[in-house]
Design an enzyme around this catalytic site. Structure first.
Site, PDB file in Angstrom:
ATOM      1  N   GLU A 157       0.815  -1.217   0.000  1.00 45.75           N
ATOM      2  CA  GLU A 157       0.000   0.000   0.000  1.00 45.75           C
ATOM      3  C   GLU A 157       0.852   1.272   0.000  1.00 45.75           C
ATOM      4  O   GLU A 157       0.794   2.097   0.904  1.00 45.75           O
ATOM      5  CB  GLU A 157      -0.974  -0.006   1.181  1.00 45.75           C
ATOM      6  CG  GLU A 157      -1.996  -1.125   1.107  1.00 45.75           C
ATOM      7  CD  GLU A 157      -2.905  -1.206   2.314  1.00 45.75           C
ATOM      8  OE1 GLU A 157      -3.926  -1.899   2.246  1.00 45.75           O
ATOM      9  OE2 GLU A 157      -2.595  -0.565   3.359  1.00 45.75           O
TER      10      GLU A 157
ATOM     11  N   GLU B  58      -6.935  -7.574  -1.020  1.00 47.74           N
ATOM     12  CA  GLU B  58      -7.369  -7.453   0.369  1.00 47.74           C
ATOM     13  C   GLU B  58      -8.771  -6.882   0.427  1.00 47.74           C
ATOM     14  O   GLU B  58      -9.089  -5.923  -0.282  1.00 47.74           O
ATOM     15  CB  GLU B  58      -6.464  -6.499   1.174  1.00 47.74           C
ATOM     16  CG  GLU B  58      -5.092  -6.993   1.531  1.00 47.74           C
ATOM     17  CD  GLU B  58      -4.360  -5.991   2.429  1.00 47.74           C
ATOM     18  OE1 GLU B  58      -5.050  -5.230   3.160  1.00 47.74           O
ATOM     19  OE2 GLU B  58      -3.130  -5.947   2.381  1.00 47.74           O
TER      20      GLU B  58
END
Length: 673
Positions: A153, A312
């Protein structure tokens, strides 16, 4: 060349982040047994494991990871192997405290969280290259490794650092980008407020200042921070390509517009072998499934329309919002399959086993604290079986009806200091226009403003404050060749350096819209205006109005009151073979629906008929066939018309005429032919 799908994976990806280092080794065998029971096909491993893999500088311990990877391989589970460069060890920061990032206010962050990295720091770059090289040498040819997962991320929670290393790097970036300090002065408009530079050494980051900083400097610093993170990704990616040939490399994006605003995913999408995304519901009272659909459509668009992978999401509640409600029964599967409908080749979660310690111990997982005698676990097993039955969907592409233009650079520029109204929110307008299209059951592609738009009958521009001359020409050509364009207010105002286009606003869009804007007239909180249409209909607007002067456009709705009373509020301009609409105020949902109704008619877009609100119908097609996904987000059973006979893959039943979709359920029909 690396593949554009996980190596060796023949079914949809199903699994999650697996962190065995949080558990005694006696649990690992049980984990693999449960993974097989649930139908798990792939897990992500090692993302936060740098301190265990390299417990001291240059000393490595791969034994535990060897055992984990071999155990997963023996269980038939593919591995998405992480490079753990998002979290350098404590020993690294003790040796190199200057690798911790500095805030705009000059405060250096401390170790103890995650992603606290100065991406310009040479010691960090060297250490990241070192651990990545060691991992690639050891596992690059391991038969379990399906793909590489670099970092985690990027941009969350820190993207920009304001330290001395970054200042020096910024100066080098500017010299490479502009060539001369005179070009920087011109682009930044430094004649204003006496900010002119005579040498690159005088330029620094846009750190905290007494009042508004130069907006062009601030915009370039956002570009620089994004490019610097991407440099580090490319460094790791190229090491992995060299030492682990044929294995695709990715990093997990966060394209939901509310979750990461510091990364230009159009640029990043060109650099990964597989586009992957993380998505978490923002439970703020709005229809969360609409934001989910929007994020999925944006991710697919970043992938160029190719299949992507949801890497995710959550089985139930998260832990980082002010309030974290659980998902309702059936919602996990509905969310997961909605991502698949919109192009994901699987559904992965954070994480496999719910943590007992640490900051995310209350974040849901595939195996909850309560173990396998829980609703969440039963739904996980059921979802695994559903995804297995949809294996032939893998590799197909989602079909879109219309396009929405989006550009991260424009969003960055829009959010800088001193704009006409702080109540105008580019993301809110994107959300609103997307939701209006969603409610018309139209599937959306997002597109860069300079992309080829010729295949779309309708293109919507919800908020594009920054627009290059090339983008303006692109939209004019699109309309002249028969396209229908819808543009919302405060679009086409500035160029790539945040300089107002020469002449009247909206400079980049004057010709295609057939109008000029003499003056912006934002409204105060609580103020609204009425608009009247040719048929006597009334719409309401707030936040923003403008003094619009038609220059060939016809007036469709007129301001009925307020400072702009009597002036055009919504216009339509016929140009060449197409039509361009402009709306100069913030319309509520009813107004947007009315506007888009006219535009859809101009564009001759055939929206699906007889579909209830909040029942999604999305199609994926490819070599394996055509698949219709019907997703019922309501509490009432629904019927979806079918244009052809087919087989419903989740139940095995034949379907024809009208498809029954129970309340809260999903149905997927593989159409005959």
């Amino acid at each position: 060349m690396p593949e554009n799908s996980p190596r060796g994976l023949t079914r949809l990806a199903f699994g999650g982040d697996y962190n065995p280092e949080q558990w005694p080794e006696s649990v690992w065998q049980e984990d693999v047994r449960l993974m097989r029971e649930a139908g798990v096909t792939m897990v992500s491993v090692g993302i936060f494991s740098w301190a265990l893999l390299e417990p001291s500088p240059g000393e490595y311990d791969f034994g535990w990871l060897d055992r984990v990877v071999d155990l997963l391989h023996a269980g038939g589970i593919r591995v998405d192997l992480g490079t753990p460069t998002v979290c350098p060890p404590a020993w690294f920061y003790r040796a190199h405290p200057e690798a911790l990032p500095v805030s705009r206010e000059g405060v250096r962050y401390a170790f103890g969280s995650r992603a606290a990295i100065c991406h310009s720091n040479a010691d960090y770059r060297a250490a990241a290259a070192g651990i990545t090289t060691r991992l690639a040498e050891r596992y690059g040819a391991h038969p379990a490794v399906a793909m590489w997962h670099v970092h985690n991320e990027y941009g969350v929670p820190v993207s920009a650092c304001y330290c001395d290393s970054c200042a020096a790097h910024f100066r080098r970036w500017l010299e490479s980008s502009y060539g001369s300090v005179e070009a920087v002065n011109e682009a930044w408009g430094t004649a204003f407020w006496g900010q002119r530079y005579t040498g690159f050494e005088q330029i620094g980051p846009p750190s905290a200042t007494p009042t508004a900083v130069n907006p062009a400097q601030a915009l370039d610093y956002k570009r620089f921070a994004d490019a610097t993170m991407r440099e580090n990704f490319l460094m790791e990616r190229d090491i992995l390509h060299r030492l682990s040939p044929g294995v695709p490399v990715t990093t997990n994006f966060m394209t939901a517009l509310s979750q990461c605003d510091s990364v230009d995913y159009w640029a990043w999408g060109r650099e990964v072998d597989i586009v992957t995304n993380d998505h978490y519901l923002i439970t703020d009272g709005r229809r969360t499934h609409v934001n989910l659909a929007m994020a999925a459509d944006l991710t697919r668009s970043v992938a160029g329309g190719a299949p992507w992978l949801l890497l995710e999401h959550s089985t139930s509640g998260v832990n980082w919002q002010p309030r974290n409600p659980a998902k309702a029964p059936g919602q996990m599967a509905r969310n997961s399959l909605a991502h698949v409908a919109r192009g994901s080749d699987g559904a992965m979660f954070f994480q496999w086993r719910q943590s007992r310690r640490g900051a995310e111990k209350f974040h849901s997982a595939m195996v909850p604290h309560g173990g396998t005698d829980t609703r969440v676990w039963r739904e996980v097993v059921e979802l695994g079986a559903s995804l297995d039955s949809l294996s032939t969907v893998r590799g197909t592409r989602t079909e879109a009806d219309v396009a929405v233009l989006w550009d991260w650079h424009s969003w960055w520029a829009q959010n800088l200091d001193w704009r006409p109204s702080e109540d105008h929110d580019a993301r809110e307008r994107a959300d609103a226009f997307y939701e209006a299209l969603y409610d018309r059951h139209l599937t959306v592609d997002f597109a860069h403003p300079e992309a080829d738009l010729s295949r779309y009958p309708l293109v919507v521009v919800p908020a594009l404050y920054l627009m290059t001359e090339a983008a303006g020409n692109n939209l004019r050509e699109y309309v002249e060749n028969g396209g229908t364009l819808v543009v919302s207010y405060f679009s086409g105002i500035v160029d790539e350096h945040d300089g107002v286009h020469e002449g009247a606003c909206p400079g980049a869009l004057r010709d295609v819209l057939g109008l000029t804007v003499e003056e912006f007239s934002p409204l105060l909180p609580g103020q609204s205006v009425r608009l009247t249409g040719p048929d006597g209909s009334e719409l309401a607007g707030d936040v923003w109005t403008e003094f619009v002067v038609p220059r060939g456009a016809e007036t469709v709705w007129t301001y009925a009151d307020g400072l702009t009373a009597g002036h055009p509020a919504v216009t339509r301009h016929r140009l060449g073979e197409g039509t361009a609409w402009y709306v100069s105020t913030r319309l509520a949902s009813e107004g947007l629906d009315a506007l888009l109704g006219w535009a859809v008619e101009d564009a001759r877009v055939a929206a699906p008929a007889d579909l209830p609100r909040d029942v999604e119908v999305v199609r994926r097609t490819g070599d394996s066939g055509s698949y219709l996904f019907a997703i019922n987000h309501t509490a009432t059973d629904a019927k979806v018309p079918l244009e052809a006979h087919g087989t419903e893959l989740l139940t095995g039943e034949r379907a024809a005429g009208r498809l029954e979709v129970p309340a809260g359920a999903v149905r997927v029909v593989r159409l005959d032919g």
